[in-house]
Design a protein around this motif. Sequence first.
Motif, mmCIF file in Angstrom:
data_model
loop_
_atom_site.group_PDB
_atom_site.id
_atom_site.type_symbol
_atom_site.label_atom_id
_atom_site.label_comp_id
_atom_site.label_asym_id
_atom_site.label_seq_id
_atom_site.Cartn_x
_atom_site.Cartn_y
_atom_site.Cartn_z
ATOM 1 N N HIS A 48 0.838 -1.207 0.000
ATOM 2 C CA HIS A 48 0.000 0.000 0.000
ATOM 3 C C HIS A 48 0.875 1.260 0.000
ATOM 4 C CE1 HIS A 48 -3.452 -2.553 0.671
ATOM 5 N NE2 HIS A 48 -2.898 -3.044 1.780
ATOM 6 N N ASP A 49 2.003 1.195 0.731
ATOM 7 C CA ASP A 49 2.915 2.346 0.747
ATOM 8 C C ASP A 49 3.485 2.596 -0.646
ATOM 9 O OD1 ASP A 49 2.639 2.709 3.526
ATOM 10 O OD2 ASP A 49 4.191 1.209 3.929
ATOM 11 N N VAL A 50 3.863 1.503 -1.337
ATOM 12 C CA VAL A 50 4.435 1.627 -2.673
ATOM 13 C C VAL A 50 3.399 2.203 -3.635
ATOM 14 C CG1 VAL A 50 5.452 0.388 -4.617
ATOM 15 C CG2 VAL A 50 6.063 -0.245 -2.267
ATOM 16 N N SER A 51 2.192 1.683 -3.560
ATOM 17 C CA SER A 51 1.132 2.156 -4.455
ATOM 18 C C SER A 51 0.806 3.617 -4.192
ATOM 19 C CB SER A 51 -0.127 1.299 -4.260
ATOM 20 O OG SER A 51 0.134 -0.045 -4.591
ATOM 21 N N THR A 52 0.803 3.988 -2.919
ATOM 22 C CA THR A 52 0.496 5.380 -2.569
ATOM 23 C C THR A 52 1.590 6.315 -3.055
ATOM 24 O OG1 THR A 52 -0.702 4.642 -0.610
ATOM 25 C CG2 THR A 52 -0.011 6.947 -0.660
ATOM 26 N N ALA A 53 2.830 5.846 -3.024
ATOM 27 C CA ALA A 53 3.958 6.704 -3.406
ATOM 28 C C ALA A 53 3.969 7.009 -4.897
ATOM 29 C CB ALA A 53 5.274 6.050 -3.006
ATOM 30 N N THR A 54 3.514 6.042 -5.719
ATOM 31 C CA THR A 54 3.619 6.257 -7.164
ATOM 32 C C THR A 54 2.324 6.026 -7.925
ATOM 33 O OG1 THR A 54 4.285 3.978 -7.486
ATOM 34 C CG2 THR A 54 6.046 5.586 -7.170
ATOM 35 N N GLY A 55 1.535 5.083 -7.485
ATOM 36 C CA GLY A 55 0.369 4.685 -8.270
ATOM 37 C C GLY A 55 0.751 3.552 -9.193
ATOM 38 N N PRO A 56 -0.042 2.506 -9.299
ATOM 39 C CA PRO A 56 0.342 1.318 -10.078
ATOM 40 C C PRO A 56 0.540 1.582 -11.559
ATOM 41 C CG PRO A 56 -1.976 1.255 -9.412
ATOM 42 C CD PRO A 56 -1.354 2.386 -8.667
ATOM 43 N N HIS A 57 -0.120 2.574 -12.103
ATOM 44 C CA HIS A 57 0.009 2.824 -13.536
ATOM 45 C C HIS A 57 1.337 3.474 -13.908
ATOM 46 C CE1 HIS A 57 -1.498 6.534 -11.793
ATOM 47 N NE2 HIS A 57 -1.054 7.173 -12.864
ATOM 48 N N LYS A 58 2.107 3.924 -12.878
ATOM 49 C CA LYS A 58 3.369 4.610 -13.175
ATOM 50 C C LYS A 58 4.583 3.698 -13.078
ATOM 51 C CE LYS A 58 1.732 9.120 -11.553
ATOM 52 N NZ LYS A 58 1.965 10.210 -10.611
ATOM 53 N N SER B 243 12.894 5.310 -13.392
ATOM 54 C CA SER B 243 12.750 6.563 -12.647
ATOM 55 C C SER B 243 11.543 6.542 -11.728
ATOM 56 C CB SER B 243 12.647 7.748 -13.612
ATOM 57 O OG SER B 243 11.494 7.627 -14.417
ATOM 58 N N ASN B 244 10.497 5.790 -12.119
ATOM 59 C CA ASN B 244 9.309 5.710 -11.274
ATOM 60 C C ASN B 244 9.572 4.892 -10.013
ATOM 61 O OD1 ASN B 244 7.832 7.209 -13.101
ATOM 62 N ND2 ASN B 244 7.094 5.412 -14.212
ATOM 63 N N PHE B 245 10.381 3.820 -10.166
ATOM 64 C CA PHE B 245 10.751 3.051 -8.979
ATOM 65 C C PHE B 245 11.585 3.913 -8.031
ATOM 66 C CE2 PHE B 245 9.799 -0.371 -11.935
ATOM 67 C CZ PHE B 245 9.177 -1.307 -11.129
ATOM 68 N N VAL B 246 12.508 4.671 -8.621
ATOM 69 C CA VAL B 246 13.370 5.543 -7.805
ATOM 70 C C VAL B 246 12.537 6.622 -7.118
ATOM 71 C CG1 VAL B 246 15.293 7.168 -7.843
ATOM 72 C CG2 VAL B 246 15.375 5.103 -9.251
ATOM 73 N N THR C 148 11.310 15.393 -1.936
ATOM 74 C CA THR C 148 11.427 14.132 -2.697
ATOM 75 C C THR C 148 12.184 14.335 -4.004
ATOM 76 O OG1 THR C 148 9.366 13.334 -1.733
ATOM 77 C CG2 THR C 148 10.105 12.276 -3.764
ATOM 78 N N ARG C 149 11.978 15.466 -4.645
ATOM 79 C CA ARG C 149 12.606 15.712 -5.944
ATOM 80 C C ARG C 149 14.130 15.707 -5.841
ATOM 81 N NH1 ARG C 149 10.252 17.097 -10.383
ATOM 82 N NH2 ARG C 149 8.335 17.649 -9.287
ATOM 83 N N ILE C 150 14.671 16.319 -4.772
ATOM 84 C CA ILE C 150 16.136 16.352 -4.609
ATOM 85 C C ILE C 150 16.665 14.944 -4.361
ATOM 86 C CG2 ILE C 150 18.003 17.155 -3.122
ATOM 87 C CD1 ILE C 150 16.467 19.750 -2.738
ATOM 88 N N ILE C 151 15.990 14.198 -3.474
ATOM 89 C CA ILE C 151 16.428 12.835 -3.175
ATOM 90 C C ILE C 151 16.342 11.975 -4.440
ATOM 91 C CG2 ILE C 151 15.948 10.786 -1.784
ATOM 92 C CD1 ILE C 151 14.791 12.694 0.348
ATOM 93 N N HIS C 152 15.282 12.182 -5.218
ATOM 94 C CA HIS C 152 15.108 11.439 -6.471
ATOM 95 C C HIS C 152 16.233 11.758 -7.450
ATOM 96 C CE1 HIS C 152 13.392 11.197 -10.632
ATOM 97 N NE2 HIS C 152 13.085 9.976 -10.203
ATOM 98 N N LEU D 259 20.506 1.477 -12.572
ATOM 99 C CA LEU D 259 19.606 0.397 -12.197
ATOM 100 C C LEU D 259 19.398 -0.514 -13.414
ATOM 101 C CD1 LEU D 259 16.931 2.362 -10.185
ATOM 102 C CD2 LEU D 259 18.792 0.999 -9.283
ATOM 103 N N LYS D 260 19.420 -1.776 -13.171
ATOM 104 C CA LYS D 260 19.226 -2.734 -14.257
ATOM 105 C C LYS D 260 17.985 -3.581 -13.974
ATOM 106 C CE LYS D 260 24.116 -3.127 -15.426
ATOM 107 N NZ LYS D 260 25.255 -4.049 -15.593
ATOM 108 N N GLY D 261 17.141 -3.678 -14.962
ATOM 109 C CA GLY D 261 15.976 -4.542 -14.842
ATOM 110 C C GLY D 261 14.836 -3.874 -14.113
#
Length: 385
Positions: A138-148, A153-156, A257-261, A269-271
């Motif tokens: 749920h934390d992962v989904s909230t952070a990005t949304g499943p469609h992203k 870069s979206n994982f990061v 978040t933008r700076i950390i990203h 990152l591979k894969g």
Amino acid sequence: MEKISRNTPEVLKQIRQLRKQTEDDHYAVGDLIDGLHEARLRTSATSYSALFLGAVEKVLSGSLEGNPSLNGETLSEEREKEETGPWLDSNNRPLKNLKDLQVPYAESKLYGSQQFERLLLEFKAICEKTTLPDITAHDVSTATGPHKLKLVSNFVWAASDIAQKRSEKAFRPLIEQLYRRAIYIIKRVIKTVDFLIAQKKREIEREKNLVATRQWSEPSLEDYPFFVNELKTLYWKYVEKIAASAKEKCLDEFYCTRIIHWETMSELLKGVPSDADGTKKMVTGLAQERFEEIKKRITKNVMLKTYNFFLVPLQNELWGEITSAISSLPAEEIHRLFETEMIKDKLKTTRDKLSTSIEKLVKDEGDFIAAFSKFSHTTSPKPRE
């Protein structure tokens, strides 16, 4: 009769000594009244301020003159004080098992800069024990949304957002508590300062003779409580001002978040996982790495900023801040703080009583001399014819 004649000079001597003592007191009170003018009051204000600031400087530099066994605190004693409050976790609940922390000099009674530095080491120990709470899907989904979740870069971004929010939630309460405790430690320096000033006063009194103690001297803690309270208030206000400034600099460590990203994207990152479990595992791993990096940076920089922007200004700039404020006080305020009118009225009353006593002693001395002369004349033997 012979015994009376023998003791008469001693009685007269005692009357004259008492009169001399009373005249000295009368002169000393007059000197005190004359000393209650603005120029001398400002000199006294500057003198006491220097004594006060010198004592503060000693305590903040680590002098042993303040008697650590009497005025110092162990770590457990410091934690128990109502003004400090508990260390809080990310859910704003008091931290437990703090006794397991390895904090240097925890059992030593410290004050001033040593107590301040022990607090920084305690803060460091608590930060090092802080870990990233479990991350759910749920934390992962909230952070990005499943469609992203299709690009690296979206994982990061998801990992960076989680690390940013969790780190701020974990460390902001610790920084708030750090500054509550730091302000408490620096404000309680006054207790040791009062001890040093009282000690200094006793030394001065031992060196002075009886006449010197009746002359105008610098104000003491007991003589002018309004002025001393004003001096302490200026100290407390300055402490709160630089504490607020230093804490604000520490809170700047919570990057967005933008700076950390952006910082994380510099890594390769591979894969890209295609399933939810793989996605959660990758984001959790990245978030854990970012959290640990943020923890190290915040711990180190907060300690440095707290020391450099809170303690150092107290050691280097406090003297100029306080003396400038005292020297710029208007004349009316100086007289109010020294309670000039009230003290003058009391001293004038005392002087009037001493004047009356002197007049009475002069009269008693004259009456005694006259009575003794008459007594001597009536009791002297008549010459033989």
